[in-house]
Motif scaffolding. Structure first.
Motif, short mmCIF file in Angstrom:
data_model
loop_
_atom_site.label_atom_id
_atom_site.label_comp_id
_atom_site.label_asym_id
_atom_site.label_seq_id
_atom_site.Cartn_x
_atom_site.Cartn_y
_atom_site.Cartn_z
N ARG A 257 -1.71 14.27 -2.48
CA ARG A 257 -3.15 14.38 -2.66
C ARG A 257 -3.64 15.64 -1.96
O ARG A 257 -2.92 16.26 -1.18
CB ARG A 257 -3.87 13.15 -2.09
N TRP A 258 -4.89 15.99 -2.20
CA TRP A 258 -5.46 17.20 -1.62
C TRP A 258 -5.45 17.17 -0.09
O TRP A 258 -5.28 18.20 0.55
CB TRP A 258 -6.87 17.42 -2.14
N PHE A 259 -5.62 15.98 0.49
CA PHE A 259 -5.67 15.92 1.95
C PHE A 259 -4.31 16.14 2.58
O PHE A 259 -4.22 16.52 3.75
CB PHE A 259 -6.29 14.60 2.45
N HIS A 260 -3.22 15.93 1.82
CA HIS A 260 -1.90 16.27 2.34
C HIS A 260 -1.77 17.79 2.48
O HIS A 260 -1.22 18.29 3.48
CB HIS A 260 -0.81 15.74 1.41
N ILE A 261 -2.28 18.52 1.51
CA ILE A 261 -2.23 19.99 1.55
C ILE A 261 -3.12 20.51 2.68
O ILE A 261 -2.71 21.37 3.47
CB ILE A 261 -2.68 20.58 0.20
N LEU A 262 -4.34 19.96 2.78
CA LEU A 262 -5.26 20.39 3.83
C LEU A 262 -4.69 20.08 5.22
O LEU A 262 -4.74 20.92 6.13
CB LEU A 262 -6.61 19.70 3.66
N GLY B 209 0.84 -1.19 0.00
CA GLY B 209 0.00 0.00 0.00
C GLY B 209 0.87 1.23 0.00
O GLY B 209 0.83 2.03 0.92
N GLY B 210 1.67 1.39 -1.03
CA GLY B 210 2.69 2.42 -1.07
C GLY B 210 2.17 3.84 -1.01
O GLY B 210 2.94 4.78 -0.82
N GLU B 211 0.85 4.02 -1.16
CA GLU B 211 0.29 5.36 -1.10
C GLU B 211 0.40 5.97 0.29
O GLU B 211 0.22 7.16 0.47
CB GLU B 211 -1.18 5.33 -1.54
N LEU B 212 0.66 5.13 1.30
CA LEU B 212 0.74 5.61 2.67
C LEU B 212 2.09 6.23 3.01
O LEU B 212 2.23 6.85 4.06
CB LEU B 212 0.49 4.46 3.65
N VAL B 213 3.07 6.09 2.16
CA VAL B 213 4.42 6.53 2.52
C VAL B 213 4.48 8.03 2.72
O VAL B 213 5.02 8.51 3.72
CB VAL B 213 5.44 6.08 1.45
N LEU B 214 3.95 8.82 1.79
CA LEU B 214 3.99 10.27 1.92
C LEU B 214 3.22 10.72 3.16
O LEU B 214 3.67 11.61 3.89
CB LEU B 214 3.43 10.94 0.68
N SER B 215 2.07 10.11 3.40
CA SER B 215 1.29 10.45 4.59
C SER B 215 2.10 10.20 5.86
O SER B 215 2.16 11.04 6.76
CB SER B 215 -0.01 9.65 4.64
N MET C 187 -3.12 15.67 11.64
CA MET C 187 -2.38 14.47 11.24
C MET C 187 -3.32 13.40 10.72
O MET C 187 -2.99 12.67 9.77
CB MET C 187 -1.57 13.95 12.43
N ALA C 188 -4.51 13.28 11.32
CA ALA C 188 -5.51 12.33 10.83
C ALA C 188 -5.95 12.70 9.42
O ALA C 188 -6.15 11.83 8.56
CB ALA C 188 -6.72 12.30 11.76
N VAL C 189 -6.09 13.99 9.16
CA VAL C 189 -6.43 14.46 7.81
C VAL C 189 -5.31 14.10 6.85
O VAL C 189 -5.56 13.64 5.72
CB VAL C 189 -6.68 15.98 7.82
N THR C 190 -4.06 14.30 7.27
CA THR C 190 -2.91 13.99 6.42
C THR C 190 -2.84 12.50 6.09
O THR C 190 -2.37 12.12 5.01
CB THR C 190 -1.61 14.43 7.12
#
Length: 318
Positions: A200-205, A122-128, A266-269
């Protein structure tokens, strides 16, 4: 089947059980404090354990031996020194693995696995995970700065159990973040091998919310610190005064509210649906609500002119 982006395995993992237990403990404690006085027997030892600083004044008479377990409240800085060092180390390990391909130390990988970290693509979690761990480190650095240069501590005390909890908490919360990262053996699995492609947008938010919450928390601690200083910035007393300005116009403990909002950011991120982290947020919510409620009672008891419209923790609600 691999988990969806942002979702982390939680069912029956040791981390989830730990945070769920802590959340339940703080919730129960808060509910007990909301019970009208006289309906339940008062336990001086229990009250001494859950209160710290100025709120110990409103507790039942403390048995003499309780004072032997007191630790100076200024030792709060120890929590953040440990967090800066420990979570800085975790962030360094994650950075080395993501950008240089270096494997995690064997002991650290084994520790994360024992806490419930899973091997899944689930590599999408790395940036988060990278951003949240960076936020946690920056938050600890800010709080350390505030403890050393902004806050003015009196001779108030905390219980040694609270002190130990604070130390363990910052070790555990860092491991909780790191355990969300997808692993391929001892290496971090990055989908597409490009971390920025995961933005993704939630990283910015989440980043914007983190900066906003941190700024307000700093303002609130400056306001509290200035209550004990003269215009030249020299400490002149350690008495308590009614704070005004910023979020103090709405709640008695906006610094606790800002702390909660930092964890919500952090939950949003993490993309909103990381169950493990929402359990951390729930734990922070009830622990900070408990502290805010006790502080609110202190202010109302000590100051007859205390603003009646202020709530304890949540504007207009609680």
């Amino acid at each position: 089947m691999a988990p969806s982006a942002g979702a982390a395995p939680c069912a029956l993992s040791p981390l989830c059980l730990v945070w769920l237990t802590l959340t339940a403990a703080f919730l129960l404690t808060l509910l007990l404090q909301l019970v009208p006085p006289g309906l339940l027997p008062t336990c001086a030892l229990f009250q001494d354990l859950i209160r710290y600083g100025k709120t110990k004044r409103g507790a039942p008479l403390r048995p003499a031996f309780c004072r032997s377990f007191d630790v100076p409240k200024r030792y709060f800085s120890h929590f953040y020194i440990l967090s800066v060092l420990w979570n800085g180390f975790l962030l360094w390990c994650l950075t080395q693995s993501v950008f240089l391909g270096s494997p995690f130390p064997t002991w650290l990988h084994a520790l994360c696995r024992s806490l419930g970290a899973a091997q899944f693509p689930g590599g999408e979690l790395v940036l988060s995970t990278f951003l949240v761990l960076a936020f946690l480190w920056l938050h600890s650095l800010q709080r350390l700065f505030e403890c050393l240069y902004v806050s003015v501590f009196s001779n108030a005390a905390i219980h040694v159990v609270q002190y130990c909890y604070g130390l363990v908490y910052y070790v555990l919360v860092g491991l909780t973040v790191l355990s969300q990262v997808p692993m391929d053996g001892r290496n971090v699995y990055v989908a597409g091998k490009n971390l920025l492609m995961q933005a993704r947008w939630f990283h910015i938010l989440g980043t914007m919310m983190f900066i906003w919450s941190s700024a307000h928390q700093y303002k609130c601690h400056v306001i509290l610190g200035n209550l004990r200083k003269n215009k030249a910035g020299v400490v002149i007393h350690c008495n308590h005064r009614i704070p005004f300005g910023d979020w103090f116009e709405y709640v008695s403990s906006p610094n606790y509210l800002a702390e909660l909002m930092v964890y919500v950011s952090m939950a949003v991120t993490f993309g909103f649906h990381n169950v493990t982290w929402w359990l951390v947020v729930a734990c922070v919510f009830f622990s900070q609500a408990l502290c805010a409620f006790l502080s609110h009672k202190f202010y109302k008891r000590e100051f007859a002119s205390y603003p009646k419209h202020r709530k304890a923790f949540l504007p207009f609600l609680f």
